[in-house]
Design an enzyme around this catalytic site. Structure first.
Site, PDB file in Angstrom:
ATOM      1  N   ASP A   1       4.047   0.158  11.956  1.00  0.00           N
ATOM      2  CA  ASP A   1       2.691  -0.316  11.706  1.00  0.00           C
ATOM      3  C   ASP A   1       2.653  -1.848  11.897  1.00  0.00           C
ATOM      4  OD1 ASP A   1       2.523   2.381  10.544  1.00  0.00           O
ATOM      5  OD2 ASP A   1       3.009   1.751   8.208  1.00  0.00           O
TER       6      ASP A   1
ATOM      7  N   LYS B   1       0.813  -1.304  -0.077  1.00  0.00           N
ATOM      8  CA  LYS B   1       0.046  -0.119  -0.012  1.00  0.00           C
ATOM      9  C   LYS B   1       0.876   1.481  -0.074  1.00  0.00           C
ATOM     10  CE  LYS B   1      -1.414   1.952   3.988  1.00  0.00           C
ATOM     11  NZ  LYS B   1      -1.775   3.344   4.355  1.00  0.00           N
ATOM     12  N   ASN B   2       1.671   1.333   0.838  1.00  0.00           N
ATOM     13  CA  ASN B   2       2.403   2.636   0.965  1.00  0.00           C
ATOM     14  C   ASN B   2       3.663   2.910   0.112  1.00  0.00           C
ATOM     15  OD1 ASN B   2       0.952   3.274   3.228  1.00  0.00           O
ATOM     16  ND2 ASN B   2       2.600   2.376   4.661  1.00  0.00           N
TER      17      ASN B   2
ATOM     18  N   ARG C   1      -3.842  10.230   3.726  1.00  0.00           N
ATOM     19  CA  ARG C   1      -2.685  10.908   3.880  1.00  0.00           C
ATOM     20  C   ARG C   1      -1.630  11.025   2.654  1.00  0.00           C
ATOM     21  NH1 ARG C   1      -1.589  14.067   7.722  1.00  0.00           N
ATOM     22  NH2 ARG C   1       0.581  14.457   7.848  1.00  0.00           N
TER      23      ARG C   1
ATOM     24  N   ILE D   1       7.535   6.397  17.173  1.00  0.00           N
ATOM     25  CA  ILE D   1       7.042   7.460  15.824  1.00  0.00           C
ATOM     26  C   ILE D   1       5.752   8.294  16.014  1.00  0.00           C
ATOM     27  CG2 ILE D   1       6.803   7.120  13.215  1.00  0.00           C
ATOM     28  CD1 ILE D   1       9.303   5.809  13.982  1.00  0.00           C
TER      29      ILE D   1
ATOM     30  N   CYS E   1      -5.021   8.051   9.069  1.00  0.00           N
ATOM     31  CA  CYS E   1      -5.112   7.539  10.338  1.00  0.00           C
ATOM     32  C   CYS E   1      -4.792   8.599  11.251  1.00  0.00           C
ATOM     33  CB  CYS E   1      -4.308   6.386  10.614  1.00  0.00           C
ATOM     34  SG  CYS E   1      -4.706   4.898   9.723  1.00  0.00           S
TER      35      CYS E   1
ATOM     36  N   ARG F   1       0.466  15.156  12.850  1.00  0.00           N
ATOM     37  CA  ARG F   1       1.318  14.744  11.706  1.00  0.00           C
ATOM     38  C   ARG F   1       1.696  15.878  10.908  1.00  0.00           C
ATOM     39  NH1 ARG F   1      -1.508   9.168   9.285  1.00  0.00           N
ATOM     40  NH2 ARG F   1       0.722   9.046   8.244  1.00  0.00           N
ATOM     41  N   PRO F   2       2.755  16.458  11.179  1.00  0.00           N
ATOM     42  CA  PRO F   2       3.203  17.692  10.560  1.00  0.00           C
ATOM     43  C   PRO F   2       3.636  17.481   9.125  1.00  0.00           C
ATOM     44  CG  PRO F   2       4.836  17.235  12.426  1.00  0.00           C
ATOM     45  CD  PRO F   2       3.636  16.145  12.393  1.00  0.00           C
ATOM     46  N   ILE F   3       3.709  18.289   8.139  1.00  0.00           N
ATOM     47  CA  ILE F   3       4.343  18.362   7.038  1.00  0.00           C
ATOM     48  C   ILE F   3       5.591  19.400   6.722  1.00  0.00           C
ATOM     49  CG2 ILE F   3       2.427  16.904   5.862  1.00  0.00           C
ATOM     50  CD1 ILE F   3       1.731  19.797   4.410  1.00  0.00           C
ATOM     51  N   ASP F   4       6.163  19.775   7.730  1.00  0.00           N
ATOM     52  CA  ASP F   4       7.200  20.754   7.691  1.00  0.00           C
ATOM     53  C   ASP F   4       8.284  20.486   6.997  1.00  0.00           C
ATOM     54  OD1 ASP F   4       7.219  19.172  10.163  1.00  0.00           O
ATOM     55  OD2 ASP F   4       9.061  20.105  10.490  1.00  0.00           O
ATOM     56  N   GLN F   5       8.646  18.983   6.995  1.00  0.00           N
ATOM     57  CA  GLN F   5       9.854  18.687   6.264  1.00  0.00           C
ATOM     58  C   GLN F   5       9.379  18.847   4.806  1.00  0.00           C
ATOM     59  OE1 GLN F   5      13.054  18.468   7.856  1.00  0.00           O
ATOM     60  NE2 GLN F   5      11.627  19.300   9.426  1.00  0.00           N
TER      61      GLN F   5
ATOM     62  N   ARG G   1      -9.137   0.320   4.096  1.00  0.00           N
ATOM     63  CA  ARG G   1      -8.079   1.255   3.373  1.00  0.00           C
ATOM     64  C   ARG G   1      -6.638   0.677   2.944  1.00  0.00           C
ATOM     65  NH1 ARG G   1      -6.257   5.306   6.928  1.00  0.00           N
ATOM     66  NH2 ARG G   1      -4.985   5.479   5.304  1.00  0.00           N
TER      67      ARG G   1
HETATM   68  C1  EPZ Z   1       4.355   6.738   6.648  1.00  0.00           C
HETATM   69  O1  EPZ Z   1       3.535   7.833   6.969  1.00  0.00           O
HETATM   70  C2  EPZ Z   1       2.998   5.656   6.337  1.00  0.00           C
HETATM   71  N1  EPZ Z   1       2.042   6.146   5.664  1.00  0.00           N
HETATM   72  C3  EPZ Z   1       2.613   5.178   7.790  1.00  0.00           C
HETATM   73  O2  EPZ Z   1       1.725   4.160   7.489  1.00  0.00           O
HETATM   74  C4  EPZ Z   1       3.897   4.885   8.867  1.00  0.00           C
HETATM   75  O3  EPZ Z   1       3.180   4.787  10.018  1.00  0.00           O
HETATM   76  C5  EPZ Z   1       4.731   5.982   8.887  1.00  0.00           C
HETATM   77  O4  EPZ Z   1       5.235   6.369   7.432  1.00  0.00           O
HETATM   78  C6  EPZ Z   1       6.039   5.461   9.467  1.00  0.00           C
HETATM   79  O5  EPZ Z   1       6.721   4.555   9.035  1.00  0.00           O
HETATM   80  C7  EPZ Z   1       2.334   6.355   4.162  1.00  0.00           C
HETATM   81  O6  EPZ Z   1       3.246   5.483   3.510  1.00  0.00           O
HETATM   82  C8  EPZ Z   1       1.257   6.779   3.223  1.00  0.00           C
HETATM   83  P1  EPZ Z   1       6.506   9.982   8.637  1.00  0.00           P
HETATM   84  P2  EPZ Z   1       4.258   9.424   7.026  1.00  0.00           P
HETATM   85  O7  EPZ Z   1       6.819  11.142   7.713  1.00  0.00           O
HETATM   86  O8  EPZ Z   1       4.815   9.470   5.874  1.00  0.00           O
HETATM   87  C9  EPZ Z   1       7.257  13.321  11.798  1.00  0.00           C
HETATM   88  C10 EPZ Z   1      -0.071   2.841   7.836  1.00  0.00           C
HETATM   89  O9  EPZ Z   1      -0.627   2.303   8.758  1.00  0.00           O
HETATM   90  N2  EPZ Z   1       7.089  14.082  10.696  1.00  0.00           N
HETATM   91  O10 EPZ Z   1       7.626   9.029   8.340  1.00  0.00           O
HETATM   92  O11 EPZ Z   1       3.052  10.271   7.277  1.00  0.00           O
HETATM   93  C11 EPZ Z   1       6.097  12.650  12.295  1.00  0.00           C
HETATM   94  O12 EPZ Z   1       5.087  13.326  13.094  1.00  0.00           O
HETATM   95  C12 EPZ Z   1       0.411   4.224   7.871  1.00  0.00           C
HETATM   96  O13 EPZ Z   1       0.181   2.184   6.855  1.00  0.00           O
HETATM   97  C13 EPZ Z   1       7.540  15.357  10.963  1.00  0.00           C
HETATM   98  O14 EPZ Z   1       8.006  16.108  12.418  1.00  0.00           O
HETATM   99  O15 EPZ Z   1       5.011   9.362   8.350  1.00  0.00           O
HETATM  100  C14 EPZ Z   1       6.459  11.131  12.742  1.00  0.00           C
HETATM  101  O16 EPZ Z   1       6.608  11.355  13.969  1.00  0.00           O
HETATM  102  C15 EPZ Z   1      -0.072   4.813   9.039  1.00  0.00           C
HETATM  103  N3  EPZ Z   1       7.576  16.499  10.139  1.00  0.00           N
HETATM  104  C16 EPZ Z   1       7.947  10.798  12.013  1.00  0.00           C
HETATM  105  O17 EPZ Z   1       8.038  12.074  11.483  1.00  0.00           O
HETATM  106  C17 EPZ Z   1       7.256  15.804   8.731  1.00  0.00           C
HETATM  107  O18 EPZ Z   1       7.128  16.844   8.042  1.00  0.00           O
HETATM  108  C18 EPZ Z   1       7.652   9.823  10.779  1.00  0.00           C
HETATM  109  O19 EPZ Z   1       6.411  10.469  10.060  1.00  0.00           O
HETATM  110  C19 EPZ Z   1       7.174  14.548   8.448  1.00  0.00           C
HETATM  111  C20 EPZ Z   1       6.810  13.806   9.613  1.00  0.00           C
END
Ligand code: EPZ
Length: 419
Positions: free
Chosen positions: A306, A22-23, A93, A328, A117, A122-126, A398
């Site tokens: 996950d 999926k991801n 997402r 995480i 979810c 779930r910030p997107i600052d990066q 999903r």
């Molecule tokens: C992906 O989410 C997956 N989703 C999630 O899977 C998975 O739990 C997660 O990666 C971690 O492995 C998809 O791929 C669609 P991240 P993502 O950015 O990309 C922080 C599932 O069940 N962060 O790796 O949204 C964030 O808050 C789902 O299949 C920032 O601070 O996760 C978290 O603590 C749920 N700023 C950490 O980084 C940012 O700009 C990791 O998040 C982005 C993230």
């Protein structure tokens, strides 16, 4: 309202075949927006997140033909708008990948704030920092993100946190940028490598995916005219591995890449389960009560967040006291309250949960709070005495294709009922 009704306990036995990830798929579909032409994607999981991704692409002007339930041919030659449908993008997402891809292709996109979810903040600052480093301007207003760039120019980008989404999104935005982008402190998950492989198959020049430094040399265009098959789903495979342990079963999991499952294999062996690695299939069995363990979720190659709830079911039944530290997400222990309704003894405090192992779980109505919580509750229902009813199936649908069918083939007494 739909529910899954499960009568347990059943030790799961037999073979199960894993679908595409999926991801990876939810990133590869928007990545097709970078192609001025068509391509075929195979081994797509038939799940609701994929259907919504396809709807979003169609609204942007892509033409999609379903070849089978797991394969599409997509033509992105003529995109008709740079406004993504806000109602659809806010449903999940991974809609944020439309930003990186459309910035690359059209230099412009308007998209709803991503949903998905509820796992805490779930910030997107990066993501934004990466796009801005490449020369884009990002503004947000009333739940809408506006991204614009006259021109994207490659740049060095250091990620302050290891982020799957930001790594992929910046990779998408930089494929057609002028010059070289270097992403430092990149995420290394198998789906990152798969998205890079897809883009390279289409003509991109990405090196180092799977390590923490990814180098993208911008190319003038992506050609398409190729077929790509999505990598097997690491998390779906891990879900069945942990189901084998929790139900004291014996399962052969086919179409998986066992290298991606090493952290899960290690923990299963630690709790007393057995694992036989056959490279593209894995055999997991367990004939006794699992031992206690300590788990800390980490980015790949660590133990994946996950699979944390599914592991939580195993530890709730373990002999002794266990601890899970979720590093995480802030809020990924909502499933523990549901397991406690089934007789588990779990105390969750912030990002840590304490498991006092019990001998058995007992069936109960339970509610899934998110995708993996839902999978965990299904496993709990199959291992529990009596009838479990799992509600909020939209979360499970999903991310898992035909979950009840796959568990039924392994012997579970499980059916979907529309009340
Ligand atoms: C992906 O989410 C997956 N989703 C999630 O899977 C998975 O739990 C997660 O990666 C971690 O492995 C998809 O791929 C669609 P991240 P993502 O950015 O990309 C922080 C599932 O069940 N962060 O790796 O949204 C964030 O808050 C789902 O299949 C920032 O601070 O996760 C978290 O603590 C749920 N700023 C950490 O980084 C940012 O700009 C990791 O998040 C982005 C993230």
């Amino acid at each position: 309202m739909e529910k899954l009704v499960i009568k347990g306990p059943t030790p799961l036995k037999g073979e199960v075949t894993i679908n595409g990830a999926k991801n990876a798929a939810v990133a590869i579909l928007p990545a097709t927006l970078l192609i001025n032409g068509s391509c075929t994607i195979e081994n797509l999981p038939n799940i609701s997140d994929i259907k919504i991704s396809c709807e979003i692409l169609e609204k942007l002007g892509a033409k999609i033909k379903w070849n089978t339930k797991n394969s599409i041919t997509i033509d992105t030659s003529n995109l008709s708008t740079t406004t993504a449908p806000l109602d659809l993008t806010s449903k999940f997402r991974a809609s944020y990948y439309v930003i990186g891809a459309m910035l690359g292709r059209k230099g412009e996109i308007e998209v709803g704030m991503p949903g998905g979810c509820k796992l805490g903040a779930r910030p997107i600052d990066q993501h934004i920092k990466g796009f801005e480093s490449l020369g884009a301007t990002i503004t947000t207003e009333k739940g809408t993100i506006y991204a614009k760039a006259q021109k994207l120019t490659g740049a060095p980008i250091y990620m302050d946190v290891v982020s799957v989404g930001a790594t992929i999104n910046v990779m998408l935005a930089s494929v057609l940028a002028e010059g070289t982008t270097v992403i430092d402190n990149a995420a290394k998950e198998p789906h990152i490598v798969d998205v890079a492989n897809f883009l390279n198959t289409m003509g991109a020049d990405i090196r180092g995916a799977g390590t923490d430094v990814i180098k993208i040399n911008g190319v003038k265009k992506l050609n398409g005219n190729a077929t790509y098959s999505v990598v097997p789903d690491q998390i779906e495979a891990g879900t069945f591995m942990l189901a084998a342990v929790a139900t004291k079963g014996d399962i052969v999991i086919k179409n998986c890449i066992t290298k991606h499952l090493e952290s899960i294999t290690a923990k299963i062996i630690e709790v007393g389960g057995n694992v036989e690695d056959n490279i593209d299939s894995i055999h997991v069995w367990c004939d006794k009560r699992p031992h206690k363990a300590t788990i800390k979720t980490l980015p790949y190659p660590g133990f994946p967040t996950d699979l944390q709830p599914q592991m939580g079911v195993v530890l709730s039944l373990a002999n002794g006291n266990s601890i899970i530290h979720e590093s995480i997400w802030d809020s990924r222990f909502q499933y523990t309250e549901e397991l406690n309704k089934m007789g588990a003894k779990i105390t969750a405090q912030g990002k840590t949960a304490f498991f006092e192992g019990v001998k058995k779980l007992t069936g109960s109505p339970v509610y899934s709070s998110d995708l993996r919580a839902g999978a965990a509750l299904v496993i709990a229902g199959i291992s529990a005495d009596g009838i479990t009813e799992v509600y909020n199936l939209e979360h499970i649908d999903r991310g898992y294709e035909n979950i009840e069918e796959k568990f039924r083939k392994l012997g579970a007494n499980i059916k979907r009922i529309n009340e």
